[in-house]
Design a protein around this motif. Structure first.
Motif, PDB file in Angstrom:
ATOM      1  N   MET A  31     -10.188 -21.283   3.478  1.00  0.00           N
ATOM      2  CA  MET A  31      -8.823 -20.990   3.064  1.00  0.00           C
ATOM      3  C   MET A  31      -7.909 -20.946   4.278  1.00  0.00           C
ATOM      4  N   GLU A  32      -6.757 -21.615   4.189  1.00  0.00           N
ATOM      5  CA  GLU A  32      -5.813 -21.593   5.290  1.00  0.00           C
ATOM      6  C   GLU A  32      -5.081 -20.257   5.316  1.00  0.00           C
ATOM      7  N   CYS A  33      -4.818 -19.769   6.529  1.00  0.00           N
ATOM      8  CA  CYS A  33      -4.124 -18.498   6.688  1.00  0.00           C
ATOM      9  C   CYS A  33      -2.624 -18.730   6.556  1.00  0.00           C
ATOM     10  N   LYS A  34      -2.077 -18.551   5.358  1.00  0.00           N
ATOM     11  CA  LYS A  34      -0.657 -18.759   5.123  1.00  0.00           C
ATOM     12  C   LYS A  34      -0.006 -17.447   4.712  1.00  0.00           C
ATOM     13  N   ARG A  35       1.125 -17.134   5.318  1.00  0.00           N
ATOM     14  CA  ARG A  35       1.898 -15.959   4.920  1.00  0.00           C
ATOM     15  C   ARG A  35       3.332 -16.149   5.391  1.00  0.00           C
ATOM     16  N   ASN A  36       4.259 -15.640   4.625  1.00  0.00           N
ATOM     17  CA  ASN A  36       5.657 -15.705   5.021  1.00  0.00           C
ATOM     18  C   ASN A  36       6.289 -14.319   5.067  1.00  0.00           C
ATOM     19  N   ILE A  37       5.455 -13.297   5.210  1.00  0.00           N
ATOM     20  CA  ILE A  37       5.954 -11.933   5.364  1.00  0.00           C
ATOM     21  C   ILE A  37       5.442 -11.377   6.691  1.00  0.00           C
ATOM     22  N   SER A  38       6.263 -10.578   7.319  1.00  0.00           N
ATOM     23  CA  SER A  38       5.888  -9.992   8.614  1.00  0.00           C
ATOM     24  C   SER A  38       5.619  -8.499   8.524  1.00  0.00           C
ATOM     25  N   GLU A  39       5.932  -7.892   7.374  1.00  0.00           N
ATOM     26  CA  GLU A  39       5.718  -6.462   7.205  1.00  0.00           C
ATOM     27  C   GLU A  39       5.474  -6.134   5.738  1.00  0.00           C
ATOM     28  N   PHE A  40       4.883  -4.967   5.522  1.00  0.00           N
ATOM     29  CA  PHE A  40       4.660  -4.465   4.173  1.00  0.00           C
ATOM     30  C   PHE A  40       5.494  -3.202   3.982  1.00  0.00           C
ATOM     31  N   LEU A  41       5.906  -2.971   2.753  1.00  0.00           N
ATOM     32  CA  LEU A  41       6.664  -1.776   2.404  1.00  0.00           C
ATOM     33  C   LEU A  41       5.738  -0.819   1.677  1.00  0.00           C
ATOM     34  N   LEU A  42       5.491   0.348   2.277  1.00  0.00           N
ATOM     35  CA  LEU A  42       4.617   1.354   1.687  1.00  0.00           C
ATOM     36  C   LEU A  42       5.413   2.232   0.722  1.00  0.00           C
ATOM     37  N   MET A  43       4.893   2.435  -0.470  1.00  0.00           N
ATOM     38  CA  MET A  43       5.585   3.256  -1.466  1.00  0.00           C
ATOM     39  C   MET A  43       5.430   4.746  -1.181  1.00  0.00           C
ATOM     40  N   GLY A  44       4.386   5.110  -0.419  1.00  0.00           N
ATOM     41  CA  GLY A  44       4.199   6.517  -0.042  1.00  0.00           C
ATOM     42  C   GLY A  44       3.628   7.362  -1.163  1.00  0.00           C
ATOM     43  N   LEU A  45       3.672   8.676  -0.956  1.00  0.00           N
ATOM     44  CA  LEU A  45       3.099   9.611  -1.917  1.00  0.00           C
ATOM     45  C   LEU A  45       4.051   9.924  -3.065  1.00  0.00           C
ATOM     46  N   SER A  46       5.346   9.990  -2.775  1.00  0.00           N
ATOM     47  CA  SER A  46       6.322  10.346  -3.802  1.00  0.00           C
ATOM     48  C   SER A  46       7.696   9.810  -3.413  1.00  0.00           C
ATOM     49  N   SER A  47       8.542   9.615  -4.415  1.00  0.00           N
ATOM     50  CA  SER A  47       9.915   9.167  -4.161  1.00  0.00           C
ATOM     51  C   SER A  47      10.894  10.341  -4.154  1.00  0.00           C
ATOM     52  N   LYS A  48      10.405  11.545  -4.484  1.00  0.00           N
ATOM     53  CA  LYS A  48      11.263  12.730  -4.524  1.00  0.00           C
ATOM     54  C   LYS A  48      11.336  13.371  -3.149  1.00  0.00           C
ATOM     55  N   ARG A  49      12.567  13.621  -2.692  1.00  0.00           N
ATOM     56  CA  ARG A  49      12.783  14.105  -1.332  1.00  0.00           C
ATOM     57  C   ARG A  49      12.193  15.488  -1.107  1.00  0.00           C
ATOM     58  N   ASN A  50      12.325  16.400  -2.072  1.00  0.00           N
ATOM     59  CA  ASN A  50      11.800  17.758  -1.882  1.00  0.00           C
ATOM     60  C   ASN A  50      10.283  17.762  -1.784  1.00  0.00           C
ATOM     61  N   ILE A  51       9.629  16.864  -2.526  1.00  0.00           N
ATOM     62  CA  ILE A  51       8.171  16.758  -2.434  1.00  0.00           C
ATOM     63  C   ILE A  51       7.772  16.188  -1.078  1.00  0.00           C
ATOM     64  N   GLU A  52       8.545  15.228  -0.586  1.00  0.00           N
ATOM     65  CA  GLU A  52       8.252  14.643   0.728  1.00  0.00           C
ATOM     66  C   GLU A  52       8.393  15.678   1.842  1.00  0.00           C
ATOM     67  N   VAL A  53       9.385  16.545   1.747  1.00  0.00           N
ATOM     68  CA  VAL A  53       9.560  17.599   2.757  1.00  0.00           C
ATOM     69  C   VAL A  53       8.370  18.548   2.738  1.00  0.00           C
ATOM     70  N   PHE A  54       7.938  18.930   1.536  1.00  0.00           N
ATOM     71  CA  PHE A  54       6.769  19.806   1.424  1.00  0.00           C
ATOM     72  C   PHE A  54       5.529  19.121   1.990  1.00  0.00           C
ATOM     73  N   CYS A  55       5.343  17.840   1.650  1.00  0.00           N
ATOM     74  CA  CYS A  55       4.183  17.084   2.151  1.00  0.00           C
ATOM     75  C   CYS A  55       4.230  16.952   3.666  1.00  0.00           C
ATOM     76  N   PHE A  56       5.429  16.763   4.225  1.00  0.00           N
ATOM     77  CA  PHE A  56       5.562  16.669   5.679  1.00  0.00           C
ATOM     78  C   PHE A  56       5.062  17.943   6.347  1.00  0.00           C
ATOM     79  N   LEU A  57       5.491  19.100   5.853  1.00  0.00           N
ATOM     80  CA  LEU A  57       5.062  20.383   6.430  1.00  0.00           C
ATOM     81  C   LEU A  57       3.569  20.600   6.232  1.00  0.00           C
ATOM     82  N   PHE A  58       3.092  20.281   5.020  1.00  0.00           N
ATOM     83  CA  PHE A  58       1.677  20.529   4.701  1.00  0.00           C
ATOM     84  C   PHE A  58       0.756  19.634   5.525  1.00  0.00           C
ATOM     85  N   PHE A  59       1.056  18.335   5.590  1.00  0.00           N
ATOM     86  CA  PHE A  59       0.179  17.410   6.302  1.00  0.00           C
ATOM     87  C   PHE A  59       0.313  17.538   7.818  1.00  0.00           C
TER      88      PHE A  59
END
Length: 311
Positions: free
Chosen positions: A1-29
């Motif tokens: 298989m030939e190595c073909k790609r036209n993207i240079s990066e991936f977008l990670l969806m993360g753990l949650s889209s809610k900001r308050n949950i992300e703040v809690f996760c930041f402190l916890f992790f």
């Protein structure tokens, strides 16, 4: 298989889209990662600076602590940093490196856990021949074999992914680059690749778990001939190892021993084997281990006393 790609990066969806949950996760992790570093470094230094390093079990434990630090550092710092930003991206090169490093250090950890189970099995089933069987040269061989096994496993996984064509979309529904989410966004039929991944990662996790489970069945069978005090001491030592094995292998088997697809629960289970298990390992091995606690007190109390004396 030939190595073909036209993207240079991936977008990670993360753990949650809610900001308050992300703040809690930041402190916890952030707390979790600090605990992982401090706990495993504490074990590593305590063993290296005491006579415990000459004992095979603690020799393996020191290497396990090192692998915990390397393994979780492949994911956790990136996760913590991404929790502070809206757009979570990772370059194609870093994504492939993350896959390689995760499977490399993860496989080494699995093989070290297997070596520790073998060590406990020999110590309980063949106590008179223990030091002959588990000589330092043999311990070195087992550690080197773990590194070779980790390299072979991660290279095989890396080779399966590196030539997959990626032409969009580039969104990965995870907080790090895992194999199944990457297969989902590849613009080609990945059925065969998925089967090979399951055969590699999934079967390795299952077979290793069965081997570990079998070793402890043999240990429990052998303990029937021990005195009550001997059984209690042996079971206390083995209980720590069994707890670590369950924490690590349970989620890993769920994640990889199944048809190559993704589920919303994958991120929760991944947290167990990438962050939670490495965080609990130091607590499990120190709180239930009298020798470890004595060594830590001796090493750290002597250092503090000597510093006070020199000052």
């Amino acid at each position: 298989m030939e190595c073909k790609r036209n993207i240079s990066e991936f977008l990670l969806m993360g753990l949650s889209s809610k900001r308050n949950i992300e703040v809690f996760c930041f402190l916890f992790f952030s707390f979790c990662y600090l605990a992982i570093l401090c706990g495993n470094l504490l074990i590593l230094i305590s063993i290296r600076c005491s006579s415990l390093f000459n004992q095979p079990m603690y020799y393996f434990l020191s290497h396990l602590s090192s692998m915990d630090i390397f393994y979780t550092s492949c994911v956790t710092p990136k996760l913590i940093g991404d929790l502070l930003v809206r757009r979570k991206t990772i370059s194609y090169t870093n994504c492939m490196l993350q896959v390689f490093a995760m499977h490399f250090f993860g496989m080494i950890e699995i093989l070290i856990l297997t070596a520790m189970a073998f060590d406990r099995c020999v110590a309980i089933c063949k106590p008179l021949h223990y030091m002959v069987i588990m000589s330092r040269s043999r311990c070195h061989i087992l550690i080197w074999a773990s590194w070779v096994g980790g390299a072979a496993h991660s290279l095989s996984q890396f080779c399966l992914l590196i030539c997959l064509p990626f032409c969009g979309p580039n969104e990965i529904d995870h907080y790090y680059c895992d194999i199944f989410p990457l297969l989902k966004v590849a613009c080609t039929d990945t059925t065969i690749t998925g089967v090979l991944v399951v055969a590699n990662s999934g079967l390795i996790a299952l077979v290793t778990f069965v081997v570990l489970f079998g070793s402890y069945v043999v240990i429990l069978f052998t303990l029937r001939n021990y005195s009550a005090e001997g059984r209690h001491k042996a079971l206390s030592t083995c209980a720590s190892h069994i707890t670590v094995v369950i924490l690590f292998f349970g989620p890993s088997i769920f994640a990889y021993l199944r048809p190559p697809t993704t589920f919303p629960e994958d991120k929760i289970f991944a947290l167990f084997y990438t962050i939670i298990a490495p965080m609990f390992n130091p607590l499990i091995y120190t709180l239930r281990n009298t020798e470890m606690k004595k060594a830590m007190k001796k090493v750290w109390c002597q250092n503090m006393f000597s510093e006070e004396k020199h000052s």
